[in-house]
Motif scaffolding. Structure first.
Motif, PDB file in Angstrom:
ATOM      1  N   ASP A  13     -29.644  76.157 -25.926  1.00  0.00           N
ATOM      2  CA  ASP A  13     -29.899  75.220 -24.839  1.00  0.00           C
ATOM      3  C   ASP A  13     -30.042  75.907 -23.485  1.00  0.00           C
ATOM      4  O   ASP A  13     -29.642  75.379 -22.459  1.00  0.00           O
ATOM      5  N   ARG A  14     -30.604  77.083 -23.495  1.00  0.00           N
ATOM      6  CA  ARG A  14     -30.775  77.886 -22.290  1.00  0.00           C
ATOM      7  C   ARG A  14     -32.264  78.183 -22.143  1.00  0.00           C
ATOM      8  O   ARG A  14     -32.832  78.869 -22.987  1.00  0.00           O
ATOM      9  N   PRO A  15     -32.936  77.675 -21.101  1.00  0.00           N
ATOM     10  CA  PRO A  15     -34.380  77.890 -21.000  1.00  0.00           C
ATOM     11  C   PRO A  15     -34.743  79.342 -20.716  1.00  0.00           C
ATOM     12  O   PRO A  15     -34.153  79.983 -19.859  1.00  0.00           O
TER      13      PRO A  15
ATOM     14  N   GLN B  18     -36.704  76.344 -25.063  1.00  0.00           N
ATOM     15  CA  GLN B  18     -35.437  75.708 -24.748  1.00  0.00           C
ATOM     16  C   GLN B  18     -34.937  74.861 -25.904  1.00  0.00           C
ATOM     17  O   GLN B  18     -33.955  75.207 -26.517  1.00  0.00           O
TER      18      GLN B  18
END
Length: 119
Positions: free
Chosen positions: A37-39, A70
């Protein structure tokens, strides 16, 4: 979610080029965390050696493309020389291959990690 951006993100003074050995190590580690969940924003040359994209995507983005990894991407595989990932372009699945040499800029969220673009 995969977003496409036509223009490159602006370069910042003092940021190292993406093609150094140290930046390759950092890119490898960063890409492995994209699924958390980290772009991760990656701008790369669409016609560079080793890049594999659908012909329609290259036609639409003949110089470069920015992808944001993401939420919705499939089977990210990171190797020493680059990465492969499954994404969707206009609801059609495609498997991309991007060598690290093709990367022009790489962002970790809002932090520019490296750039090969000139101001």
């Amino acid at each position: 979610m995969l977003l496409l951006v036509v223009a490159s993100l602006p370069a910042r003074a003092g940021v190292e080029p993406c093609n150094t050995a140290q930046k390759r190590i950092e890119m490898t580690a960063l890409l492995r965390h994209a699924a958390e969940d980290r772009p991760v924003n990656i701008t790369f040359a669409t016609r560079a050696d080793g890049v594999k994209l659908p012909a329609a995507v290259i036609e639409q983005y003949p110089e470069e493309i920015t992808i944001i990894l993401q939420h919705e991407f499939d089977r990210l595989v990171v190797r020493d020389g680059g990465f492969e990932v499954g994404v969707w372009f206009k609801r059609k699945y495609a498997r991309l291959a991007v060598p690290f040499d093709a990367i022009r800029t790489l962002w970790d969220g809002k932090v520019l990690m490296c750039t090969n673009n000139q101001l």
